[in-house]
Design an enzyme around this catalytic site. Structure first.
Site, PDB file in Angstrom:
ATOM      1  N   ARG A   1     -12.287  -1.861  -2.237  1.00  0.00           N
ATOM      2  CA  ARG A   1     -11.108  -1.232  -2.843  1.00  0.00           C
ATOM      3  C   ARG A   1      -9.823  -1.965  -2.440  1.00  0.00           C
ATOM      4  O   ARG A   1      -8.912  -2.101  -3.253  1.00  0.00           O
ATOM      5  CB  ARG A   1     -11.050   0.240  -2.433  1.00  0.00           C
ATOM      6  CG  ARG A   1     -10.053   1.059  -3.199  1.00  0.00           C
ATOM      7  CD  ARG A   1     -10.480   1.295  -4.636  1.00  0.00           C
ATOM      8  NE  ARG A   1      -9.366   1.783  -5.446  1.00  0.00           N
ATOM      9  CZ  ARG A   1      -8.601   1.006  -6.209  1.00  0.00           C
ATOM     10  NH1 ARG A   1      -8.825  -0.282  -6.289  1.00  0.00           N
ATOM     11  NH2 ARG A   1      -7.609   1.514  -6.908  1.00  0.00           N
TER      12      ARG A   1
ATOM     13  N   HIS B   1       0.832   4.868  -1.945  1.00  0.00           N
ATOM     14  CA  HIS B   1       0.059   5.868  -1.204  1.00  0.00           C
ATOM     15  C   HIS B   1       0.870   6.627  -0.158  1.00  0.00           C
ATOM     16  O   HIS B   1       0.329   7.468   0.547  1.00  0.00           O
ATOM     17  CB  HIS B   1      -1.181   5.217  -0.595  1.00  0.00           C
ATOM     18  CG  HIS B   1      -2.087   4.649  -1.647  1.00  0.00           C
ATOM     19  ND1 HIS B   1      -2.775   5.448  -2.527  1.00  0.00           N
ATOM     20  CD2 HIS B   1      -2.361   3.374  -1.996  1.00  0.00           C
ATOM     21  CE1 HIS B   1      -3.469   4.679  -3.360  1.00  0.00           C
ATOM     22  NE2 HIS B   1      -3.227   3.412  -3.071  1.00  0.00           N
TER      23      HIS B   1
ATOM     24  N   CYS C   1       0.850  -1.194   0.000  1.00  0.00           N
ATOM     25  CA  CYS C   1       0.000   0.000   0.000  1.00  0.00           C
ATOM     26  C   CYS C   1       0.885   1.243   0.000  1.00  0.00           C
ATOM     27  O   CYS C   1       0.628   2.221  -0.696  1.00  0.00           O
ATOM     28  CB  CYS C   1      -0.876   0.047   1.250  1.00  0.00           C
ATOM     29  SG  CYS C   1      -1.789  -1.458   1.611  1.00  0.00           S
TER      30      CYS C   1
ATOM     31  N   CYS D   1      -7.123  -3.361  -5.056  1.00  0.00           N
ATOM     32  CA  CYS D   1      -5.702  -2.995  -5.037  1.00  0.00           C
ATOM     33  C   CYS D   1      -4.829  -4.245  -5.047  1.00  0.00           C
ATOM     34  O   CYS D   1      -3.843  -4.314  -5.771  1.00  0.00           O
ATOM     35  CB  CYS D   1      -5.372  -2.178  -3.790  1.00  0.00           C
ATOM     36  SG  CYS D   1      -5.745  -0.435  -3.960  1.00  0.00           S
TER      37      CYS D   1
END
Lengths: 286, 118, 140
Positions: free
Chosen positions: A243, A204, A200, A247
């Site tokens: 989501r 991000h 992640c 991802c």
């Protein structure tokens, strides 16, 4: 030869340096400090985007990128999730077969409480997300569980978020078990998965607001505040964990279980990171 | 067993001779370019700009791919960087195209040949 | 004092990470530079840069070998799924391998099984790595 040798020494020193700072920074239950993590995350983004006010991170990528913000603001003038909020309100207020309703399962009759989820549930000994609480409420009243990712559960969650708009996220870590769940979520966030070997954090944190072809990944700070979202790509409303699964598939990993322990802990960590920011869900995204 | 090792060794010599050691063929460069642009293959364009007029609207997660011969005088080093970039940068976002068998070894050679044009 | 302790910890970590699989690192370094079929010397012995899965797939192409390799690749996939680190393309590779096997294209089936098994082995390695390396990516 000498140059190569000193290069190698340099490289090994660099390795020592990076591992040294990591070894003392919160990868065990004894050393993990959620508040320090949260402040470090805020300061990371504020150093990187000094012109962006902290409060604006609830708008995700649109807080960082002026170009896409304009388009988004136009979309928000006639929000695509408006119908879902209305449907969610009807569902929320419709009595179960036993005559009771969702209001009976939540504090403050379920109004204005989004900011307290996910929460550590002492009696169950686990993290409970808002969607899990919605389905547990149904089951406790003899109703069937709803699907986790979209449709009715997302609409109810959207309505509950809507009634909580501008409330400040206040996720609590009351004991060591909750802290262990937080640490597990933190580890998940930074763990590389899938054939593409991405975490992640790759997109991000380090990769936020940097183009992947035409897409700009949003900052994780403020990531959860606007969920559930109406995503243009989906053409409908979806939950945060929908989501998550998307991802993981994007990086060519077999997705983990929706509302399983890993995803609930991840959501717990991620929401804790956004403590202090306001609820602004549901939102509209590309 | 021994025979098969020898066989592999011989095969190895042939393959090395045919790959990055020799001048890249036009076919190989064209193949590398196609892999560079293909979303389901290398998709290098998702993160890297390259001064090829056909490589439109690149991303910029990674550095622009320019002056490749100057930056990577040894093509083997460039090849290794594509094969597994985490060796040099443990926190990179770039996938290990060889280590995770995202592309075949021939594909990686073709991409090296293409990149070396810039 | 604190510095000494963390340095020791760092050195322990380095030796833990590096010394755990020195051969794998040497192998990967060679494979990364030269691709398949390259020979190199490590610890006095000569090796080829072919994955064990590729070596197995180079065996005689027949029904027995193809069946054995597919079963082995399936077992490895179950193993990686058990630690929750499976990759999305592997399932389709297993299907394609099975299809090739049924069609009598044993070589093709064996090559696909090799890739599937390799993917799962790497997924398991990724799981083990994830237990220690994730902390490097946390902003301090």
């Amino acid at each position: 030869m000498k140059i190569i040798k000193s290069l190698l020494v340099g490289a090994s020193l660099a390795l020592v340096a990076s591992i040294t700072q990591a070894a003392s920074s919160g990868n065990t239950l004894a050393s993990v400090d959620p508040e320090a993590d949260r402040l470090a995350m805020q300061s990371f983004f504020q150093k990187r985007f000094p012109q962006v006010p902290l409060d604006d991170y609830v708008n995700g990528i649109y807080s960082l990128d002026a170009g896409s913000r304009e388009q988004w603001e136009e979309i928000e003038e006639f929000p695509p999730y408006e119908f879902d909020i209305e449907e969610g309100e009807i569902l929320f207020n419709t009595a179960f077969a036993n005559g009771k309703s969702y209001a009976g399962c939540f504090a403050n009759a379920g109004i204005g409480i989004r900011q307290n989820f996910p929460r550590w549930d002492e009696s169950q000994g686990k993290i409970v997300t808002l969607e899990l609480a919605i389905n547990q409420c149904r089951e406790a009243n003899g109703e069937k569980k709803l699907g986790w990712k979209k449709g009715k559960i997302a609409q109810i969650s959207a309505y509950m978020a809507y009634t909580s708009r501008d409330n400040v996220f206040d996720v609590q870590i009351p004991n060591d078990e909750a802290k262990a769940a937080y640490l597990d979520g933190k580890q998940s966030f930074y763990t590389r998965r899938g054939q593409l070997n991405m975490s992640c954090a790759n997109c991000h944190i380090a990769g936020a607001n940097i183009l992947i072809r035409a897409d700009l990944p949003g900052p994780t700070l403020g990531h959860v505040t606007h969920f559930p979202v109406f995503r243009s790509k989906w053409g409908e409303l979806g939950t945060l964990q929908r989501r998550y699964g998307g991802c993981q598939k994007n990086v060519r990993g077999v997705p983990q279980k929706t509302q399983g322990e890993k995803f609930r802990n991840l959501e717990f960590f991620q929401t804790y990171m956004s403590n202090g920011l306001v609820v602004n869900g549901p939102g509209a995204r590309k | 067993m021994r025979k098969s090792i020898i066989k592999h060794a011989l095969l190895g010599l042939v393959l090395v001779g045919a790959s990055t050691m020799t001048l890249a063929s036009a076919d190989q460069i064209a193949k590398g370019k196609a892999l560079y642009l293909n979303k389901k293959a290398g998709n290098c364009i998702a993160c890297h700009m390259i001064p090829d007029p056909d490589a439109k609207l690149p991303g910029n997660q990674g550095p622009p791919l320019v002056a490749m011969k100057a930056r990577f005088p040894d093509p083997k080093v460039l090849r290794a960087q594509i094969w597994d970039p985490t060796v040099k940068n443990p926190t990179t976002i770039m996938p290990p195209f060889g280590k995770h068998w995202i592309l075949s070894e021939d594909d990686i050679d073709a991409i090296v040949a293409y990149l070396y044009q810039y | 004092m604190k510095k000494t302790i963390s340095l020791v910890a760092a050195l322990m970590m380095i030796s833990g990470v590096v010394a755990a699989h020195p051969f794998n690192e040497a192998f990967n370094e060679q494979r990364a530079m030269y691709g398949k079929g390259h020979s190199f010397t490590w610890d006095g012995q000569t090796y080829i840069t072919d994955h064990p899965e590729e070596v197995a797939a180079a065996a005689e192409a027949n029904a027995a070998n193809a069946t054995k390799l597919l079963a082995s690749a399936k077992a490895k996939y179950a193993e990686v799924m058990a630690v929750d680190f499976g990759w999305t393309l592997t399932k389709n590779l297993l299907k394609s391998s099975n299809k090739a096997l049924e069609a009598g294209d044993f070589r093709k089936s064996m090559n696909i099984s090799a890739q599937a098994e390799y993917h799962s082995r790497m997924g398991i390695a990724q799981y083990h790595q994830s237990q220690t390396e994730w902390i490097m990516a946390v902003p301090e």
